[in-house]
Design a protein around this motif. Structure first.
Motif, PDB file in Angstrom:
ATOM      1  N   ILE A 130     -17.962  -2.702 -14.199  1.00  0.00           N
ATOM      2  CA  ILE A 130     -17.735  -1.263 -14.322  1.00  0.00           C
ATOM      3  C   ILE A 130     -16.371  -1.037 -14.950  1.00  0.00           C
ATOM      4  CG2 ILE A 130     -17.930   0.940 -13.125  1.00  0.00           C
ATOM      5  CD1 ILE A 130     -18.721  -0.789 -10.602  1.00  0.00           C
ATOM      6  N   ASP A 131     -16.334  -0.286 -16.034  1.00  0.00           N
ATOM      7  CA  ASP A 131     -15.076   0.102 -16.688  1.00  0.00           C
ATOM      8  C   ASP A 131     -14.537   1.375 -16.049  1.00  0.00           C
ATOM      9  OD1 ASP A 131     -14.533  -1.889 -18.451  1.00  0.00           O
ATOM     10  OD2 ASP A 131     -15.246  -0.851 -20.226  1.00  0.00           O
ATOM     11  N   TYR A 132     -13.252   1.357 -15.694  1.00  0.00           N
ATOM     12  CA  TYR A 132     -12.609   2.535 -15.124  1.00  0.00           C
ATOM     13  C   TYR A 132     -11.266   2.793 -15.799  1.00  0.00           C
ATOM     14  CZ  TYR A 132     -15.591   2.704 -10.893  1.00  0.00           C
ATOM     15  OH  TYR A 132     -16.638   2.822 -10.014  1.00  0.00           O
ATOM     16  N   PHE A 133     -10.854   4.073 -15.835  1.00  0.00           N
ATOM     17  CA  PHE A 133      -9.454   4.445 -15.927  1.00  0.00           C
ATOM     18  C   PHE A 133      -8.979   4.602 -14.485  1.00  0.00           C
ATOM     19  CE2 PHE A 133     -10.397   6.730 -20.160  1.00  0.00           C
ATOM     20  CZ  PHE A 133      -9.992   5.621 -20.890  1.00  0.00           C
ATOM     21  N   LEU A 134      -7.989   3.846 -14.072  1.00  0.00           N
ATOM     22  CA  LEU A 134      -7.500   3.899 -12.695  1.00  0.00           C
ATOM     23  C   LEU A 134      -6.118   4.546 -12.660  1.00  0.00           C
ATOM     24  CD1 LEU A 134      -8.554   0.342 -11.435  1.00  0.00           C
ATOM     25  CD2 LEU A 134      -9.741   2.522 -11.074  1.00  0.00           C
ATOM     26  N   VAL A 135      -5.967   5.557 -11.814  1.00  0.00           N
ATOM     27  CA  VAL A 135      -4.715   6.316 -11.726  1.00  0.00           C
ATOM     28  C   VAL A 135      -4.221   6.304 -10.275  1.00  0.00           C
ATOM     29  CG1 VAL A 135      -3.573   8.523 -12.138  1.00  0.00           C
ATOM     30  CG2 VAL A 135      -5.467   7.807 -13.617  1.00  0.00           C
ATOM     31  N   PRO A 136      -3.179   5.519  -9.961  1.00  0.00           N
ATOM     32  CA  PRO A 136      -2.621   5.510  -8.606  1.00  0.00           C
ATOM     33  C   PRO A 136      -1.541   6.585  -8.451  1.00  0.00           C
ATOM     34  CG  PRO A 136      -1.556   3.823  -9.910  1.00  0.00           C
ATOM     35  CD  PRO A 136      -2.559   4.495 -10.822  1.00  0.00           C
ATOM     36  N   LEU A 137      -1.299   6.995  -7.212  1.00  0.00           N
ATOM     37  CA  LEU A 137      -0.193   7.884  -6.873  1.00  0.00           C
ATOM     38  C   LEU A 137       0.382   7.361  -5.558  1.00  0.00           C
ATOM     39  CD1 LEU A 137       1.343  10.444  -7.759  1.00  0.00           C
ATOM     40  CD2 LEU A 137      -0.183  11.747  -6.265  1.00  0.00           C
ATOM     41  N   LEU A 138       1.378   6.476  -5.672  1.00  0.00           N
ATOM     42  CA  LEU A 138       1.832   5.688  -4.534  1.00  0.00           C
ATOM     43  C   LEU A 138       3.264   6.015  -4.138  1.00  0.00           C
ATOM     44  CD1 LEU A 138       0.498   2.195  -5.712  1.00  0.00           C
ATOM     45  CD2 LEU A 138      -0.747   4.011  -4.512  1.00  0.00           C
ATOM     46  N   ALA A 139       3.495   6.091  -2.823  1.00  0.00           N
ATOM     47  CA  ALA A 139       4.857   6.152  -2.292  1.00  0.00           C
ATOM     48  C   ALA A 139       5.369   4.716  -2.190  1.00  0.00           C
ATOM     49  CB  ALA A 139       4.866   6.821  -0.922  1.00  0.00           C
ATOM     50  N   LYS A 140       6.575   4.494  -2.655  1.00  0.00           N
ATOM     51  CA  LYS A 140       7.118   3.135  -2.760  1.00  0.00           C
ATOM     52  C   LYS A 140       8.486   3.070  -2.080  1.00  0.00           C
ATOM     53  CE  LYS A 140       8.311  -0.168  -6.452  1.00  0.00           C
ATOM     54  NZ  LYS A 140       8.277  -0.355  -7.916  1.00  0.00           N
ATOM     55  N   TYR A 141       8.641   2.101  -1.190  1.00  0.00           N
ATOM     56  CA  TYR A 141       9.935   1.924  -0.506  1.00  0.00           C
ATOM     57  C   TYR A 141      10.568   0.609  -0.956  1.00  0.00           C
ATOM     58  CZ  TYR A 141      13.541   1.802   3.059  1.00  0.00           C
ATOM     59  OH  TYR A 141      14.749   1.772   3.707  1.00  0.00           O
ATOM     60  N   GLN A 142      11.775   0.698  -1.490  1.00  0.00           N
ATOM     61  CA  GLN A 142      12.486  -0.467  -2.041  1.00  0.00           C
ATOM     62  C   GLN A 142      13.548  -0.937  -1.049  1.00  0.00           C
ATOM     63  OE1 GLN A 142      12.140  -1.616  -5.629  1.00  0.00           O
ATOM     64  NE2 GLN A 142      13.020  -3.400  -4.629  1.00  0.00           N
ATOM     65  N   PHE A 143      13.415  -2.177  -0.568  1.00  0.00           N
ATOM     66  CA  PHE A 143      14.412  -2.769   0.327  1.00  0.00           C
ATOM     67  C   PHE A 143      15.592  -3.322  -0.489  1.00  0.00           C
ATOM     68  CE2 PHE A 143      10.427  -3.008   2.684  1.00  0.00           C
ATOM     69  CZ  PHE A 143      10.800  -2.533   3.927  1.00  0.00           C
ATOM     70  N   LYS A 144      16.715  -3.558   0.178  1.00  0.00           N
ATOM     71  CA  LYS A 144      17.904  -4.058  -0.500  1.00  0.00           C
ATOM     72  C   LYS A 144      17.719  -5.483  -1.026  1.00  0.00           C
ATOM     73  CE  LYS A 144      21.196  -1.166   2.005  1.00  0.00           C
ATOM     74  NZ  LYS A 144      22.398  -1.142   2.906  1.00  0.00           N
ATOM     75  N   ASN A 145      16.789  -6.234  -0.435  1.00  0.00           N
ATOM     76  CA  ASN A 145      16.533  -7.607  -0.884  1.00  0.00           C
ATOM     77  C   ASN A 145      15.555  -7.669  -2.063  1.00  0.00           C
ATOM     78  OD1 ASN A 145      14.155  -6.914   0.374  1.00  0.00           O
ATOM     79  ND2 ASN A 145      14.248  -8.512   1.931  1.00  0.00           N
ATOM     80  N   ARG A 146      15.272  -6.502  -2.693  1.00  0.00           N
ATOM     81  CA  ARG A 146      14.419  -6.366  -3.879  1.00  0.00           C
ATOM     82  C   ARG A 146      12.921  -6.421  -3.580  1.00  0.00           C
ATOM     83  NH1 ARG A 146      16.779 -10.456  -8.232  1.00  0.00           N
ATOM     84  NH2 ARG A 146      18.538 -11.052  -6.936  1.00  0.00           N
ATOM     85  N   ILE A 147      12.545  -6.578  -2.320  1.00  0.00           N
ATOM     86  CA  ILE A 147      11.137  -6.486  -1.929  1.00  0.00           C
ATOM     87  C   ILE A 147      10.777  -5.017  -1.751  1.00  0.00           C
ATOM     88  CG2 ILE A 147       9.460  -6.994  -0.095  1.00  0.00           C
ATOM     89  CD1 ILE A 147      10.966  -9.606   0.401  1.00  0.00           C
ATOM     90  N   TYR A 148       9.564  -4.640  -2.144  1.00  0.00           N
ATOM     91  CA  TYR A 148       9.132  -3.261  -1.956  1.00  0.00           C
ATOM     92  C   TYR A 148       7.741  -3.214  -1.329  1.00  0.00           C
ATOM     93  CZ  TYR A 148       6.051  -3.717  -6.045  1.00  0.00           C
ATOM     94  OH  TYR A 148       5.066  -4.133  -6.920  1.00  0.00           O
ATOM     95  N   LEU A 149       7.458  -2.109  -0.666  1.00  0.00           N
ATOM     96  CA  LEU A 149       6.135  -1.796  -0.135  1.00  0.00           C
ATOM     97  C   LEU A 149       5.652  -0.519  -0.798  1.00  0.00           C
ATOM     98  CD1 LEU A 149       6.720  -2.402   3.697  1.00  0.00           C
ATOM     99  CD2 LEU A 149       5.684  -3.984   2.057  1.00  0.00           C
TER     100      LEU A 149
END
Length: 237
Positions: A115-134
């Protein structure tokens, strides 16, 4: 900011990934700022459709564009569009093929739903000081086409047959995304990440049971022209 929204609108309706990449390379440095990072997102994903007898994940590649917008010091808004992306399931069973009214052939091989899709996310992102993010949030998908693909490589003969079944699918997909990643540099630079998508919409119109898209994405984010304004004048030249 208005220019960024306009460009994203154009990308949502563009049909060919090649033109997307070309425009990104030409104008990416003009879309980046201290608060907005713009670039290319690419990688691979492994997907399946729940409630199908087949449990094998379909591996495919994806490519698109992203905006990473700073909201507060550690919080960001991540959005964009994957313009080249497939979901589906690999190795359909005989029961799956019967439900889909798909053709079968007198040769050994593998049947896959793509299945072909156009995928559009809208995500909240939290960046830690050690460069890891959720990151977490909703994602919408616009289905453009779908097909059952038969692939055979036996007796010294290779064959690939596509049978379109776009009309069997719900046009709009919607679900939730959760992921994490690591920024390779302290400031602007590439990011590696992994995210999981689970769809909340039945992908088939008339197939009984709950058939939802499910996919694991492994991605690489490459900012275009980011950080040029912060370089000394001699370095730019």
């Amino acid at each position: 900011m208005k220019k960024s929204i306009f460009v994203l609108f154009v990308f949502l309706f563009a049909y060919h990934a090649h033109s997307q990449v070309l425009i990104s390379l030409l104008f990416g440095d003009k879309l980046n700022s201290d608060k907005v990072e713009f670039g290319l997102e690419g990688g691979t994903n492994f997907s399946k459709i729940t409630s199908m007898q087949s449990s094998k994940m379909l591996p495919t590649f994806n490519l698109g564009l992203y905006f990473d917008i700073e909201i507060k010091k550690s919080w960001r808004l991540y959005t964009g569009v994957l313009v080249k992306s497939n979901l589906g399931t690999k190795d359909l069973s005989a029961a799956d093929l019967s439900q889909l009214h798909a053709s079968t052939y007198n040769a050994s091989g593998i049947y896959s739903q793509k299945i072909d899709y156009f995928l559009v996310p809208l995500l909240a992102k939290y960046q830690f000081k050690n460069r890891i993010y959720l990151e977490a949030g909703p994602q919408a998908g616009l289905m453009t086409k779908a097909w059952v693909e038969f692939k055979s490589d036996s007796g010294g003969t290779s064959a690939k047959i596509k049978e379109k079944n776009t009309d069997q699918f719900t046009r709009i997909d919607f679900g939730l995304v959760g992921g994490l990643g690591y920024k390779l540099q302290k400031t602007h630079g590439m990011t590696l990440g992994i995210k999981y998508y689970y769809g909340l919409v039945d992908v088939y119109k008339d197939v009984p049971g709950n058939q939802n898209n499910s996919s694991v994405f492994i991605k690489l984010n490459i900012p275009i022209g980011a950080g040029k304004k912060n370089l000394p004048k001699a370095a730019k030249e």
